[in-house]
Design a protein around this motif. Structure first.
Motif, short mmCIF file in Angstrom:
data_model
loop_
_atom_site.label_atom_id
_atom_site.label_comp_id
_atom_site.label_asym_id
_atom_site.label_seq_id
_atom_site.Cartn_x
_atom_site.Cartn_y
_atom_site.Cartn_z
N PHE A 1 64.15 -68.95 80.38
CA PHE A 1 65.28 -69.31 79.54
C PHE A 1 65.45 -68.31 78.40
O PHE A 1 66.58 -67.91 78.06
CB PHE A 1 65.08 -70.72 78.97
N GLY A 2 64.35 -67.90 77.80
CA GLY A 2 64.44 -66.94 76.70
C GLY A 2 64.95 -65.58 77.14
O GLY A 2 65.74 -64.95 76.45
N ILE B 1 65.07 -73.33 72.85
CA ILE B 1 66.36 -73.64 72.22
C ILE B 1 67.46 -73.66 73.28
O ILE B 1 68.27 -74.60 73.34
CB ILE B 1 66.67 -72.61 71.12
N ALA B 2 67.49 -72.62 74.13
CA ALA B 2 68.50 -72.57 75.19
C ALA B 2 68.30 -73.69 76.20
O ALA B 2 69.27 -74.26 76.71
CB ALA B 2 68.45 -71.21 75.88
N LYS B 3 67.05 -74.03 76.48
CA LYS B 3 66.77 -75.11 77.43
C LYS B 3 67.25 -76.45 76.89
O LYS B 3 67.83 -77.26 77.63
CB LYS B 3 65.27 -75.17 77.71
N THR B 4 67.06 -76.70 75.60
CA THR B 4 67.52 -77.95 75.02
C THR B 4 69.04 -78.04 75.03
O THR B 4 69.61 -79.11 75.33
CB THR B 4 67.00 -78.08 73.58
N LEU B 5 69.73 -76.95 74.73
CA LEU B 5 71.19 -76.96 74.79
C LEU B 5 71.68 -77.21 76.21
O LEU B 5 72.68 -77.91 76.42
CB LEU B 5 71.73 -75.62 74.27
N LEU C 1 53.75 -62.22 72.41
CA LEU C 1 55.14 -61.92 72.72
C LEU C 1 55.69 -62.91 73.75
O LEU C 1 56.86 -63.33 73.65
CB LEU C 1 55.26 -60.49 73.25
N GLY C 2 54.88 -63.29 74.72
CA GLY C 2 55.32 -64.30 75.68
C GLY C 2 55.56 -65.64 75.03
O GLY C 2 56.51 -66.36 75.38
N GLN C 3 54.72 -66.01 74.04
CA GLN C 3 54.94 -67.25 73.32
C GLN C 3 56.24 -67.21 72.52
O GLN C 3 56.95 -68.22 72.41
CB GLN C 3 53.75 -67.52 72.39
N ALA C 4 56.56 -66.05 71.97
CA ALA C 4 57.81 -65.93 71.23
C ALA C 4 59.02 -66.12 72.14
O ALA C 4 59.99 -66.79 71.78
CB ALA C 4 57.86 -64.56 70.53
N PHE C 5 58.98 -65.54 73.34
CA PHE C 5 60.06 -65.74 74.30
C PHE C 5 60.14 -67.20 74.74
O PHE C 5 61.23 -67.74 74.95
CB PHE C 5 59.88 -64.83 75.51
N ALA C 6 58.99 -67.85 74.89
CA ALA C 6 58.99 -69.26 75.29
C ALA C 6 59.60 -70.13 74.20
O ALA C 6 60.39 -71.05 74.48
CB ALA C 6 57.57 -69.72 75.60
N GLU C 7 59.26 -69.86 72.93
CA GLU C 7 59.84 -70.63 71.83
C GLU C 7 61.34 -70.41 71.74
O GLU C 7 62.12 -71.34 71.51
CB GLU C 7 59.17 -70.23 70.50
N TYR C 8 61.77 -69.18 71.94
CA TYR C 8 63.21 -68.87 71.92
C TYR C 8 63.93 -69.51 73.10
O TYR C 8 65.07 -69.97 72.97
CB TYR C 8 63.39 -67.35 71.93
#
Length: 272
Positions: free
Chosen positions: A41-42, A139-143, A129-136
């Motif tokens: 998603f990120g 947001i898109a997954k929730t939307l 860096l992978g955790q940062a993409f997962a956190e980002y």
């Protein structure tokens, strides 16, 4: 393109989108279930694509809320009851320069999206860096989840289902054409599979124009302005008022003796 059937096969879709020579940029990338993750998603979000997978376990999905670091927690109203998990925006802010560099490398073709899994994971655990993409990506997954379960406006859900229906119809047609409705590839090597899939894609792309041309030909009237009626028992249309129907007239058969006398009478005239 031959891809393995793994939960990360959506990254091959991303590689294909980034390698398009020309054409319209798709607004929605709809996929079936078991082809998504928060990192995926990120990646799609940072590259400007709307990733819209279909969840099989929709009731078990988590909704996330985002709060700015150092600010008071925001209120999402009725959604606070379901958005019990919080996105760590601090990781996104910290690694944002590296995330943009990864996006630039993907666009320029310096790295493949599927190869990023090894970069984002180490011994089964995601890197910072992978955790940062997962956190980002959360947001898109929730939307995406909110648009899917929207009880008032189902435009997004209908558009996603329509796209998936088109894909499934194309796959059904491919199974019908390929190897007697079995849809199997028997080449043991990858190059042979790619050749078979390329020919199958060429045939599938030709089916649409051919079927359109045949449908137009069926609707085209016959020469002379009169349509052909091929169905048995179907009568021709009634002529309009004031239009005389075309009748060839009654069929008249001349007796055999009369035809012989007429032929005998014409012979002296031909000799003279």
């Amino acid at each position: 393109m031959v891809v393995p059937g793994t939960p990360r096969d959506s990254l091959f879709i991303l590689d294909t989108l980034l390698n398009l020579d020309a054409g319209v940029k798709p607004e929605m990338v709809a996929t079936d279930n078991a082809s998504y993750s928060d990192m995926v998603f990120g990646l799609f979000k940072i590259l400007g694509y709307s990733f819209s997978p279909r969840f099989r376990d929709l009731a078990d999905q988590r909704f996330w809320s985002a709060h700015l670091p150092g600010a008071a927690p925001a209120s999402y109203g009725p959604l606070d009851a379901i958005a019990r998990n919080r996105v760590n925006l601090g990781k996104v802010v910290t690694h944002w320069p590296d995330m943009t560099r990864v996006a630039g490398s993907l666009v320029t073709g310096q790295v493949r999206a599927y190869d990023l899994l090894r970069m984002f994971g180490r011994e089964g655990r995601p890197t910072p860096l992978g955790q940062a993409f997962a956190e980002y990506g959360r947001i898109a997954k929730t939307l995406h989840l909110l648009a899917v379960v929207d009880p008032v406006d189902d435009t997004y859900r209908r558009s996603m289902n329509r796209q998936l229906t088109v894909q499934e119809s194309r796959h059904t047609l491919a199974r019908t054409i390929c190897h007697g409705r079995r849809g199997r590839l028997h080449q043991p090597y990858r190059e042979g599979q790619e050749d078979q899939l390329g020919v199958l894609g060429l045939v599938l792309n030709a089916v649409g124009p051919v079927e359109l041309a045949l449908s137009r030909r069926r609707r085209r009237p016959a020469p002379g302005g009169r349509a052909r009626h091929r169905r048995r028992g179907r009568r021709p249309p009634v002529p309009a008022e004031g239009e005389a129907p075309e009748h060839p007239g009654p069929l008249r058969l001349q007796p055999v003796a009369a035809r012989r006398r007429a032929a005998t009478a014409e012979r002296p005239a031909e000799q003279g």
